[in-house]
Design an enzyme around this catalytic site. Structure first.
Site, PDB file in Angstrom:
ATOM      1  N   ASP A   1     -10.869  -8.509   7.908  1.00 13.36           N
ATOM      2  CA  ASP A   1     -12.267  -8.383   7.457  1.00 13.36           C
ATOM      3  C   ASP A   1     -12.964  -9.741   7.461  1.00 13.36           C
ATOM      4  O   ASP A   1     -14.150  -9.843   7.789  1.00 13.36           O
ATOM      5  CB  ASP A   1     -12.337  -7.776   6.049  1.00 13.36           C
ATOM      6  CG  ASP A   1     -12.448  -6.255   6.099  1.00 13.36           C
ATOM      7  OD1 ASP A   1     -12.038  -5.680   7.126  1.00 13.36           O
ATOM      8  OD2 ASP A   1     -12.931  -5.663   5.133  1.00 13.36           O
TER       9      ASP A   1
ATOM     10  N   TYR B   1       0.816  -1.212   0.000  1.00  6.96           N
ATOM     11  CA  TYR B   1       0.000   0.000   0.000  1.00  6.96           C
ATOM     12  C   TYR B   1       0.855   1.270   0.000  1.00  6.96           C
ATOM     13  O   TYR B   1       0.350   2.360  -0.242  1.00  6.96           O
ATOM     14  CB  TYR B   1      -0.956   0.015   1.197  1.00  6.96           C
ATOM     15  CG  TYR B   1      -2.020  -1.082   1.164  1.00  6.96           C
ATOM     16  CD1 TYR B   1      -2.078  -1.995   0.134  1.00  6.96           C
ATOM     17  CD2 TYR B   1      -2.961  -1.177   2.170  1.00  6.96           C
ATOM     18  CE1 TYR B   1      -3.029  -3.001   0.108  1.00  6.96           C
ATOM     19  CE2 TYR B   1      -3.929  -2.178   2.155  1.00  6.96           C
ATOM     20  CZ  TYR B   1      -3.950  -3.091   1.111  1.00  6.96           C
ATOM     21  OH  TYR B   1      -4.903  -4.086   1.088  1.00  6.96           O
TER      22      TYR B   1
ATOM     23  N   ASP C   1      -2.934 -18.089   2.262  1.00  6.29           N
ATOM     24  CA  ASP C   1      -4.076 -18.810   1.687  1.00  6.29           C
ATOM     25  C   ASP C   1      -4.581 -19.872   2.665  1.00  6.29           C
ATOM     26  O   ASP C   1      -5.784 -20.019   2.886  1.00  6.29           O
ATOM     27  CB  ASP C   1      -3.724 -19.435   0.317  1.00  6.29           C
ATOM     28  CG  ASP C   1      -2.312 -19.995   0.254  1.00  6.29           C
ATOM     29  OD1 ASP C   1      -1.536 -19.799   1.223  1.00  6.29           O
ATOM     30  OD2 ASP C   1      -1.971 -20.644  -0.750  1.00  6.29           O
TER      31      ASP C   1
ATOM     32  N   ASP D   1      -5.272  -6.558   6.109  1.00  7.00           N
ATOM     33  CA  ASP D   1      -6.475  -5.883   5.638  1.00  7.00           C
ATOM     34  C   ASP D   1      -7.544  -6.921   5.294  1.00  7.00           C
ATOM     35  O   ASP D   1      -8.705  -6.833   5.719  1.00  7.00           O
ATOM     36  CB  ASP D   1      -6.086  -5.060   4.384  1.00  7.00           C
ATOM     37  CG  ASP D   1      -7.178  -4.120   3.939  1.00  7.00           C
ATOM     38  OD1 ASP D   1      -8.184  -3.994   4.646  1.00  7.00           O
ATOM     39  OD2 ASP D   1      -7.020  -3.508   2.861  1.00  7.00           O
TER      40      ASP D   1
ATOM     41  N   LYS E   1       3.597 -15.250   2.866  1.00  7.28           N
ATOM     42  CA  LYS E   1       3.501 -16.053   1.634  1.00  7.28           C
ATOM     43  C   LYS E   1       4.946 -16.383   1.242  1.00  7.28           C
ATOM     44  O   LYS E   1       5.406 -16.085   0.127  1.00  7.28           O
ATOM     45  CB  LYS E   1       2.752 -15.228   0.569  1.00  7.28           C
ATOM     46  CG  LYS E   1       2.398 -15.975  -0.685  1.00  7.28           C
ATOM     47  CD  LYS E   1       1.310 -17.016  -0.508  1.00  7.28           C
ATOM     48  CE  LYS E   1       1.093 -17.785  -1.801  1.00  7.28           C
ATOM     49  NZ  LYS E   1       0.306 -19.016  -1.627  1.00  7.28           N
TER      50      LYS E   1
END
Ligand code: NAD
Length: 366
Positions: A252, A143, A224, A248, A192
Site C-alpha cells: 500500500d 492473518y 521498518d 499488506d 523482522k
C-alpha cells in the site's frame, strides 16, 4: 491460437464496470492474435448474498476451479456492512484464495512516466522511475494464525499469532526467485528477524533456497528499514518478497508513491497449473459506482498479468501494456489521475468507457 476459459466475477459497486472493460480488452486481444476467450460469469460478494444468501456460492468456486484463470472486479458495499463477519461480501475473497490455493500475491508498483506528477516523492527521486514487484505471502502468517481473547495478567487481552512453516516460506520464496530471474535478478526479502522467531525461520529459508538460484542477488531488510528505503530510493528495488502482513502494508505504501489506486493491478497465484486470480487492488468504490468515472486501467493491467502469467501469452500482455502506456502518453486521464499541475489543455478527461475505448483503439492498431 488458443481457447481459454475465463471465470469472470464482476461483483459489486464499480466491479461490473471494470469487468466489462476487461472483457472487451480480452476480446480485442483475441481478435488481433487469434485466440478465443470463453467467459463463465459467476456470482460472488454482495450480489451473491442477495441472490443466494452466500458470499461465495459453491458453484462459483467450482466454476473458478474449472477455468484457466479468474478475473474478479471487486466485492462489498455499505448495504452489506451490517452483516456479521462470516457472512459479509469480503468473505468471498478469503474463500477464493483458500479454495484455489492462492498463496502468492503479486503487486507490481510502476510509476508510469506520464503520471510522474502524481508521485508524492521529490521529483529528483520520481524521475528515476519506479518499477517494483511485490510478492506477498497470502495464506499464512498472522492473518491466519491462532487468535482470540483471554484473561491475562493485566486483565482482559487479545492475541494474534504469527506462524510460518518452512514449506510456506519455501514455496513463496521459490515463486519470488523465479520472478526475479525473469526481471533484473535482484530479490529483497523483508522480515523482522532481529525480533521475531518466525522471521528468523523466514530468513534462514530464503538463504537456503537462494543456493538454487545463483544468478539472483538476494538481500535482506528489516521491515521498518524497508518502509524508509522504499521512499528514499525506490529505484533500487526490483522484486520484494515478504510475509502476509508486511506485504499488506508495504504494497500500500508503494501504491501511494506510484499515483492512484485506480492504476494498480494484482495477481494471486498458487501451485503451477492451477488457475490464478487477477484483480485490481482497489475495492468496489461505492461512492462512484454506476457513474462511468471509475478508472478501468488497474483492471486492464490485471488482464495483462493474466495473459502473461496464467495463459502464457507474453506478446499479448505486452501489447495491452503498451496500449495503456500510449493512452497515458496521449494525455487521456480518468478523474482520479487528472494532474492539477499539468495544463488542462494537455489532458483529456475520460470516463470508464471512453478510457477503455482509447486502449482498444491502440491495441487493435498494433
Ligand atoms: P475502495 O478502493 O473501494 O475506494 C477507496 C477510494 O478510492 C474511493 O474514494 C474510491 O472512489 C476510489 N477508487 C477506488 N477505485 C477506483 C477506481 N478504479 N477509479 C477511481 N477511483 C477509485 O476502498 P473502500 O472505500 O475502503 O472500500 C469500498 C468497499 O470495497 C468496501 O466494502 C470494502 O470492503 C470493499 N473492498 C473490496 C476489495 C476487493 O474486492 N478486493 C478490496 C478493498 C475493499
Amino acid at each position: 491460437m488458443g481457447d481459454f476459459k475465463i471465470a469472470l466475477i464482476p461483483g459489486d459497486g464499480i466491479g461490473p464496470e471494470v469487468s466489462n472493460a476487461v472483457r472487451q480488452i480480452l476480446d480485442v486481444t483475441g481478435s488481433r492474435f487469434g485466440h478465443n476467450f470463453h467467459y463463465d460469469e459467476l456470482l460472488a460478494g454482495g450480489i451473491a448474498i442477495d441472490a443466494t444468501g452466500q458470499p461465495l456460492p459453491e458453484a462459483t468456486l467450482a466454476g473458478c476451479q474449472k477455468s484457466d484463470a479468474v478475473f474478479l472486479g471487486a466485492v462489498g458495499g455499505p448495504q452489506w456492512d451490517h452483516l456479521p463477519g462470516d457472512s459479509r461480501p469480503e468473505k468471498a475473497l478469503l474463500g477464493l484464495r483458500s479454495g484455489l490455493g492462492l498463496y502468492g500475491n503479486l503487486r507490481p508498483a510502476i510509476l508510469y512516466q506520464p503520471l510522474s506528477g502524481a508521485c508524492p516523492l521529490h521529483p529528483a527521486i520520481a524521475e528515476k522511475g519506479i518499477d517494483i514487484l511485490f510478492v506477498r505471502e497470502l495464506t499464512g502468517g498472522m492473518y491466519f494464525g491462532d487468535n482470540g481473547r483471554r484473561e491475562g495478567k493485566l486483565g482482559p487481552e487479545a492475541y494474534d499469532t504469527e506462524a510460518y512453516s518452512v514449506l510456506e516460506v519455501e514455496r513463496i520464496g521459490r515463486m519470488a526467485f523465479e520472478l526475479a530471474a525473469q526481471r533484473k535478478n535482484k530479490l529483497t526479502s523483508v522480515d523482522k528477524a532481529n525480533v521475531l522467531e518466525s522471521s528468523r525461520l523466514w530468513r534462514e529459508t530464503m538463504i537456503r533456497i537462494s543456493k538454487d538460484y545463483p544468478g539472483v542477488a538476494l538481500d535482506h531488510l528489516y521491515v521498518d528499514n524497508a518502509s524508509m528505503q522504499l521512499i528514499a530510493r525506490p529505484d533500487d528495488f526490483d522484486v520484494v518478497v515478504t510475509t502476509n502482513m508486511f506485504g499488506d502494508i508495504l504494497s500500500d505504501e508503494a501504491a501511494m508513491i506510484t499515483g492512484s489506486i485506480g492504476m494498480l493491478p494484482s495477481a494471486s497465484l498458487g501451485a503451477p497449473g492451477s488457475p490464478g486470480m487477477y484483480e485490481p487492488i482497489h475495492g468496489s468504490a461505492p461512492d462512484i459506482a454506476g457513474q462511468d468515472i471509475a478508472n478501468p486501467l488497474a483492471s486492464i493491467l490485471s488482464a495483462a498479468m493474466m495473459l502473461r502469467l496464467s495463459l502464457n501469452l507474453p506478446k499479448e500482455a505486452a501489447a495491452v501494456e503498451s496500449a495503456v502506456t500510449h493512452v497515458l502518453a496521449d494525455g487521456y486521464r480518468t478523474r482520479d489521475i487528472m494532474d492539477k499541475r499539468q495544463a488542462e489543455s494537455d489532458l483529456t478527461c475520460a470516463g470508464t468507457q471512453e478510457m477503455t475505448r482509447q486502449v482498444i483503439e491502440r491495441l487493435s492498431q498494433g
